[in-house]
Motif scaffolding. Sequence first.
Motif, PDB file in Angstrom:
ATOM      1  N   ARG A   1       1.199  -0.967  -0.012  1.00  0.00           N
ATOM      2  CA  ARG A   1       0.191  -0.067  -0.015  1.00  0.00           C
ATOM      3  C   ARG A   1       0.792   0.998   0.263  1.00  0.00           C
ATOM      4  O   ARG A   1       0.479   1.669  -0.379  1.00  0.00           O
ATOM      5  N   ASP A   2       2.407   1.235   0.620  1.00  0.00           N
ATOM      6  CA  ASP A   2       2.630   2.368   0.879  1.00  0.00           C
ATOM      7  C   ASP A   2       4.324   2.157  -0.297  1.00  0.00           C
ATOM      8  O   ASP A   2       5.245   2.871   0.448  1.00  0.00           O
ATOM      9  N   ARG A   3       4.397   1.217  -0.779  1.00  0.00           N
ATOM     10  CA  ARG A   3       5.028   1.074  -2.184  1.00  0.00           C
ATOM     11  C   ARG A   3       5.075   2.803  -2.891  1.00  0.00           C
ATOM     12  O   ARG A   3       3.924   3.402  -3.259  1.00  0.00           O
ATOM     13  N   PRO A   4       6.073   3.769  -3.563  1.00  0.00           N
ATOM     14  CA  PRO A   4       5.906   4.743  -4.485  1.00  0.00           C
ATOM     15  C   PRO A   4       4.719   4.928  -5.765  1.00  0.00           C
ATOM     16  O   PRO A   4       4.879   3.632  -5.862  1.00  0.00           O
ATOM     17  N   GLY A   5       4.369   5.169  -5.983  1.00  0.00           N
ATOM     18  CA  GLY A   5       3.432   5.746  -7.038  1.00  0.00           C
ATOM     19  C   GLY A   5       2.070   4.374  -6.521  1.00  0.00           C
ATOM     20  O   GLY A   5       1.205   4.556  -7.510  1.00  0.00           O
ATOM     21  N   VAL A   6       1.874   3.753  -6.047  1.00  0.00           N
ATOM     22  CA  VAL A   6       1.102   2.819  -5.766  1.00  0.00           C
ATOM     23  C   VAL A   6      -0.305   3.971  -4.892  1.00  0.00           C
ATOM     24  O   VAL A   6      -0.020   4.528  -4.405  1.00  0.00           O
ATOM     25  N   VAL A   7      -1.298   3.633  -5.204  1.00  0.00           N
ATOM     26  CA  VAL A   7      -2.511   4.664  -4.375  1.00  0.00           C
ATOM     27  C   VAL A   7      -3.304   3.284  -3.747  1.00  0.00           C
ATOM     28  O   VAL A   7      -4.103   3.733  -2.500  1.00  0.00           O
ATOM     29  N   ALA A   8      -3.967   2.455  -4.829  1.00  0.00           N
ATOM     30  CA  ALA A   8      -4.476   1.830  -3.667  1.00  0.00           C
ATOM     31  C   ALA A   8      -4.605   0.428  -4.283  1.00  0.00           C
ATOM     32  O   ALA A   8      -4.696  -0.296  -5.647  1.00  0.00           O
ATOM     33  N   PRO A   9      -4.669  -0.718  -2.977  1.00  0.00           N
ATOM     34  CA  PRO A   9      -4.631  -2.409  -3.329  1.00  0.00           C
ATOM     35  C   PRO A   9      -5.649  -2.328  -3.574  1.00  0.00           C
ATOM     36  O   PRO A   9      -6.948  -2.006  -2.939  1.00  0.00           O
ATOM     37  N   ILE A  10      -5.965  -2.816  -4.661  1.00  0.00           N
ATOM     38  CA  ILE A  10      -7.461  -4.194  -4.648  1.00  0.00           C
ATOM     39  C   ILE A  10      -7.723  -5.079  -4.242  1.00  0.00           C
ATOM     40  O   ILE A  10      -6.725  -6.119  -5.122  1.00  0.00           O
ATOM     41  N   VAL A  11      -8.015  -5.603  -3.366  1.00  0.00           N
ATOM     42  CA  VAL A  11      -8.555  -6.223  -2.276  1.00  0.00           C
ATOM     43  C   VAL A  11      -9.206  -7.236  -2.786  1.00  0.00           C
ATOM     44  O   VAL A  11     -11.135  -7.138  -2.403  1.00  0.00           O
ATOM     45  N   GLY A  12      -9.700  -8.793  -2.673  1.00  0.00           N
ATOM     46  CA  GLY A  12     -10.720  -9.365  -2.931  1.00  0.00           C
ATOM     47  C   GLY A  12     -11.109 -10.300  -1.669  1.00  0.00           C
ATOM     48  O   GLY A  12     -10.105 -10.758  -1.226  1.00  0.00           O
ATOM     49  N   ALA A  13     -12.378 -10.588  -1.663  1.00  0.00           N
ATOM     50  CA  ALA A  13     -12.044 -11.156   0.228  1.00  0.00           C
ATOM     51  C   ALA A  13     -13.491 -12.524  -0.533  1.00  0.00           C
ATOM     52  O   ALA A  13     -14.392 -12.098  -1.540  1.00  0.00           O
ATOM     53  N   ARG A  14     -13.458 -13.545   0.103  1.00  0.00           N
ATOM     54  CA  ARG A  14     -14.455 -14.832  -0.068  1.00  0.00           C
ATOM     55  C   ARG A  14     -16.191 -14.304   1.185  1.00  0.00           C
ATOM     56  O   ARG A  14     -16.839 -14.608   0.200  1.00  0.00           O
ATOM     57  N   THR A  15     -15.785 -13.683   1.835  1.00  0.00           N
ATOM     58  CA  THR A  15     -16.329 -13.783   2.994  1.00  0.00           C
ATOM     59  C   THR A  15     -15.804 -12.267   3.217  1.00  0.00           C
ATOM     60  O   THR A  15     -15.300 -11.439   3.849  1.00  0.00           O
ATOM     61  N   VAL A  16     -16.948 -12.120   4.354  1.00  0.00           N
ATOM     62  CA  VAL A  16     -17.226 -10.228   4.705  1.00  0.00           C
ATOM     63  C   VAL A  16     -15.899 -10.697   6.066  1.00  0.00           C
ATOM     64  O   VAL A  16     -15.831  -9.778   6.725  1.00  0.00           O
ATOM     65  N   ALA A  17     -15.909 -11.483   6.729  1.00  0.00           N
ATOM     66  CA  ALA A  17     -15.251 -11.495   7.897  1.00  0.00           C
ATOM     67  C   ALA A  17     -13.944 -11.625   7.509  1.00  0.00           C
ATOM     68  O   ALA A  17     -12.788 -10.840   8.290  1.00  0.00           O
ATOM     69  N   GLN A  18     -13.445 -12.461   6.292  1.00  0.00           N
ATOM     70  CA  GLN A  18     -12.097 -12.062   5.824  1.00  0.00           C
ATOM     71  C   GLN A  18     -11.889 -10.461   5.441  1.00  0.00           C
ATOM     72  O   GLN A  18     -10.709  -9.555   5.992  1.00  0.00           O
ATOM     73  N   LEU A  19     -12.458  -9.843   4.626  1.00  0.00           N
ATOM     74  CA  LEU A  19     -12.660  -8.154   3.593  1.00  0.00           C
ATOM     75  C   LEU A  19     -12.625  -7.378   5.684  1.00  0.00           C
ATOM     76  O   LEU A  19     -11.860  -6.352   5.711  1.00  0.00           O
ATOM     77  N   GLU A  20     -13.737  -7.631   6.834  1.00  0.00           N
ATOM     78  CA  GLU A  20     -13.421  -7.206   8.130  1.00  0.00           C
ATOM     79  C   GLU A  20     -11.733  -7.052   8.465  1.00  0.00           C
ATOM     80  O   GLU A  20     -11.213  -6.081   9.079  1.00  0.00           O
ATOM     81  N   GLN A  21     -10.764  -7.893   8.060  1.00  0.00           N
ATOM     82  CA  GLN A  21      -9.492  -8.709   8.660  1.00  0.00           C
ATOM     83  C   GLN A  21      -8.491  -7.486   7.711  1.00  0.00           C
ATOM     84  O   GLN A  21      -8.455  -6.522   8.659  1.00  0.00           O
ATOM     85  N   VAL A  22      -8.639  -7.743   6.815  1.00  0.00           N
ATOM     86  CA  VAL A  22      -8.708  -6.539   5.841  1.00  0.00           C
ATOM     87  C   VAL A  22      -8.859  -5.034   6.759  1.00  0.00           C
ATOM     88  O   VAL A  22      -7.657  -4.647   6.494  1.00  0.00           O
ATOM     89  N   LEU A  23      -9.607  -4.914   6.241  1.00  0.00           N
ATOM     90  CA  LEU A  23     -10.247  -3.395   6.610  1.00  0.00           C
ATOM     91  C   LEU A  23      -9.403  -3.091   7.415  1.00  0.00           C
ATOM     92  O   LEU A  23      -9.009  -1.785   7.990  1.00  0.00           O
ATOM     93  N   ARG A  24      -9.574  -3.593   9.004  1.00  0.00           N
ATOM     94  CA  ARG A  24      -8.733  -3.535  10.351  1.00  0.00           C
ATOM     95  C   ARG A  24      -6.914  -3.208  10.396  1.00  0.00           C
ATOM     96  O   ARG A  24      -6.624  -2.456  10.510  1.00  0.00           O
ATOM     97  N   SER A  25      -6.848  -4.086   8.937  1.00  0.00           N
ATOM     98  CA  SER A  25      -5.338  -4.023   9.255  1.00  0.00           C
ATOM     99  C   SER A  25      -5.120  -1.946   8.614  1.00  0.00           C
ATOM    100  O   SER A  25      -3.614  -2.045   8.412  1.00  0.00           O
ATOM    101  N   ASP A  26      -5.715  -1.508   7.857  1.00  0.00           N
ATOM    102  CA  ASP A  26      -5.355  -0.102   7.173  1.00  0.00           C
ATOM    103  C   ASP A  26      -4.660   0.596   8.121  1.00  0.00           C
ATOM    104  O   ASP A  26      -4.255   1.577   7.279  1.00  0.00           O
TER     105      ASP A  26
END
Length: 317
Positions: free
Chosen positions: A269-294
């Motif tokens: 996410r914080d590499r030069p030139g990167v704006v937004a990683p695109i994250v796909g999740a199979r379940t909402v629980a997986q996505l919520e883990q991604v969102l907490r990691s921000d």
Amino acid sequence: MEERHLGRSGLLVSRLGLGTMTWGQDTEPDEAAAQLTAFVDAGGTLVDTADVYSEGDSERILGHLLREVVDRDSIVLATKAAIRPDGRYDGSRRHLLAALDASLERLDVDNVDLWQLHVYDPSTPLEETLSAADEAVSSGRTRYVGVSNYAGWQLAKAAAWQSAWPGRAPIVSAQMEYSLLRRDIEREVLPAALDAGVGVLPCSPLGRGVLTGKYRTGIPADSRAAAPHLSEFVQPYLDEECGRIVESVVTAAEGLGVSPLSVALAWVRDRPGVVAPIVGARTVAQLEQVLRSDALTLPQEIREALDDVSDMSASHP
């Protein structure tokens, strides 16, 4: 969630994007609704799809959710075209504009915010492909245009062509696979994007799920690697070299008291030139883990250690 400008454009997007490639195939509509709601509630705005995802069902599901679940104006809507249903590449003006109209119909919207040329078609002159992008913007069907899966020289040529004459739609984004397990875009694509002011949208930023550490002791039955239609997608990242990088990510995560997912995502996410990683999740629980990691920002010494362990120069020219 923090927002960033997409390239040199005025468009602001959340620094994490929600990918919808599995919607309509591995992710049912109710689960997709829960994911989109959680994403928007966390401040996410960028939602990415494509006309070929799940044979158009990804766009259909997203279109329904934009009518019934979240406000269309609350998201930055991105889709793609240039791959036919049979897998052939087609960058012709005829196909691209017809594909965009079909996407708008499935999404049930008048326009998208970001329309991306999904692949480079060597059989069509690039200026013809880009003329379709100009038409898409001038007609109001999209507000911005980007590319996806372009080589460095292809991106540089497209960006230069669009900036060479007033009135052409500038290339604002490039979506490419990028993670600690896949850093080859750093050779040419990333330098080209930085030079042209094009924002990079990394897809598969978690190394197709491998950087979460879930495959360290085997293949879980409910994982992508265990699914017949996705096993070949994951398998290249289950070798010894990738395993060594995963173990370093796990070690860093244990030292910071966070998940390996958080470490791997913060790195890209914080590499030069990167704006937004695109994250796909199979379940909402997986996505919520991604969102907490921000919230995680990697200490410089850990970032440098991960840079070293995943350095391409040791095994690639």
